[in-house]
Design a protein around this motif. Structure first.
Motif, short mmCIF file in Angstrom:
data_model
loop_
_atom_site.label_atom_id
_atom_site.label_comp_id
_atom_site.label_asym_id
_atom_site.label_seq_id
_atom_site.Cartn_x
_atom_site.Cartn_y
_atom_site.Cartn_z
N SER A 1 0.64 -1.33 0.12
CA SER A 1 -0.03 -0.12 0.08
C SER A 1 0.96 1.31 -0.09
CB SER A 1 -0.98 0.10 1.06
OG SER A 1 -0.25 0.00 2.42
N TRP A 2 1.94 1.25 0.67
CA TRP A 2 2.91 2.37 0.54
C TRP A 2 3.53 2.76 -0.81
CZ3 TRP A 2 8.17 1.50 -0.79
CH2 TRP A 2 8.52 0.25 -0.97
N LEU A 3 3.31 1.90 -1.81
CA LEU A 3 3.57 2.14 -3.16
C LEU A 3 2.40 2.89 -4.16
CD1 LEU A 3 5.90 -0.76 -4.18
CD2 LEU A 3 6.48 1.54 -4.00
N GLY A 4 1.26 3.00 -3.07
CA GLY A 4 -0.04 3.32 -4.09
C GLY A 4 0.02 4.45 -4.62
N TRP A 5 0.48 5.32 -4.59
CA TRP A 5 0.50 6.55 -5.04
C TRP A 5 1.55 6.46 -6.23
CZ3 TRP A 5 5.02 9.59 -6.03
CH2 TRP A 5 6.05 9.15 -5.47
N TRP A 6 2.71 5.75 -6.07
CA TRP A 6 3.50 5.91 -7.37
C TRP A 6 2.80 4.87 -8.31
CZ3 TRP A 6 7.72 8.15 -8.89
CH2 TRP A 6 8.54 7.38 -9.91
N LEU A 7 2.37 3.75 -8.10
CA LEU A 7 1.41 3.03 -9.04
C LEU A 7 0.40 3.48 -9.70
CD1 LEU A 7 1.73 -0.38 -6.87
CD2 LEU A 7 3.30 0.35 -8.90
N GLU A 8 -0.56 4.43 -8.88
CA GLU A 8 -1.65 5.20 -9.28
C GLU A 8 -0.95 6.19 -10.53
OE1 GLU A 8 -5.36 5.64 -10.39
OE2 GLU A 8 -4.65 3.89 -8.96
N MET A 9 0.19 6.87 -10.11
CA MET A 9 0.58 7.64 -11.07
C MET A 9 1.23 7.47 -12.52
SD MET A 9 4.37 9.84 -10.96
CE MET A 9 5.16 8.18 -11.04
N LEU A 10 1.69 6.08 -12.13
CA LEU A 10 2.15 5.28 -13.46
C LEU A 10 0.78 4.88 -14.24
CD1 LEU A 10 4.82 2.76 -11.61
CD2 LEU A 10 5.38 4.85 -13.36
N ARG A 11 -0.01 4.31 -13.71
CA ARG A 11 -1.30 4.09 -14.63
C ARG A 11 -1.80 5.19 -15.20
NH1 ARG A 11 -2.56 1.69 -9.39
NH2 ARG A 11 -1.96 -0.48 -9.63
N GLY A 12 -2.01 6.28 -14.58
CA GLY A 12 -2.41 7.55 -15.11
C GLY A 12 -1.37 7.91 -16.42
N HIS A 13 0.02 7.92 -16.14
CA HIS A 13 0.65 8.20 -17.57
C HIS A 13 0.52 7.12 -18.49
CE1 HIS A 13 2.83 11.42 -15.47
NE2 HIS A 13 3.60 10.44 -14.54
N ARG A 14 0.48 5.88 -18.25
CA ARG A 14 0.04 5.01 -19.16
C ARG A 14 -1.23 5.11 -20.04
NH1 ARG A 14 -0.23 -1.02 -17.27
NH2 ARG A 14 -1.97 -0.34 -16.53
N ALA A 15 -2.34 5.48 -19.30
CA ALA A 15 -3.51 5.60 -19.89
C ALA A 15 -3.48 6.84 -20.68
CB ALA A 15 -4.65 5.78 -18.60
N ALA A 16 -2.73 7.98 -20.48
CA ALA A 16 -2.52 9.10 -21.19
C ALA A 16 -1.52 8.82 -22.06
CB ALA A 16 -2.16 10.29 -20.07
N GLY A 17 -0.88 7.93 -22.42
CA GLY A 17 0.16 7.71 -23.51
C GLY A 17 1.45 7.97 -23.05
#
Length: 173
Positions: A50-66
């Motif tokens: 869970s301590w990595l949640g913010w980083w993983l969410e950021m990565l998902r957002g970047h991927r979704a945006a290309g």
């Protein structure tokens, strides 16, 4: 070079327009956020990450945006405990959208690296250098927008990237 903070690093990672690359050159780090989780791993205890949640969410957002996020790790073999620990959960990062590769240190002999080792390059415009103590804790950050330095970092990263192996295929000695 301009002094920077951990908050600046996070802001730059979150605020990319197209990409960031991250070169890691140390066999071991000692970040305050990671140490308790690595200790759990050493004891064989589960981690919910869970301590990595913010980083993983950021990565998902970047991927979704290309946008692309790539990390290259230069490692000694046999791997340090730290590197074995990071490999144990690298899939979380790749599933979220970060491409990670490994390069055994002997294959690096012909590559010139700028700066003190670890760096990020954001959108081919800003380089951020991470400086560490001997124990692996972060000592300071510096940024530069000097075009020649950013280009040197980008070129060094691409050379390392081309020589490295995707985490899914990497089999350490």
């Amino acid at each position: 070079m301009v002094p920077a903070t951990h908050d600046d690093l996070n802001s730059l990672c979150r605020g990319i327009d197209k990409s960031f690359v991250h070169l890691e050159t140390r066999d071991s780090y000692g970040t305050e956020a990671e140490l308790p989780h690595m200790a759990k791993w050493r004891r064989g205890e589960p981690d919910d990450f869970s301590w990595l949640g913010w980083w993983l969410e950021m990565l998902r957002g970047h991927r979704a945006a290309g946008r692309t996020c790539r990390r290259a790790r230069i490692v000694s073999e046999p791997l340090s405990d730290y590197q074995r620990w990071t490999m144990s959960h690298a899939g979380l990062f790749t599933e979220a959208g970060e491409d990670i590769r490994y390069l055994p240190r002997p294959r690096l002999a012909t590559v010139a690296l700028p700066g003190s080792g670890d760096f990020y390059v954001f959108d081919d415009k800003i380089a951020l250098f991470l400086h560490y103590t001997g124990a692996g804790t972060n000592a300071s950050f510096q940024t530069s927008t000097d075009r020649a330095l950013v280009r040197a970092c980008s070129q060094a990263f691409e050379t390392v990237w081309d020589l490295s192996t995707p985490v899914r295929d990497y089999r350490p000695q």
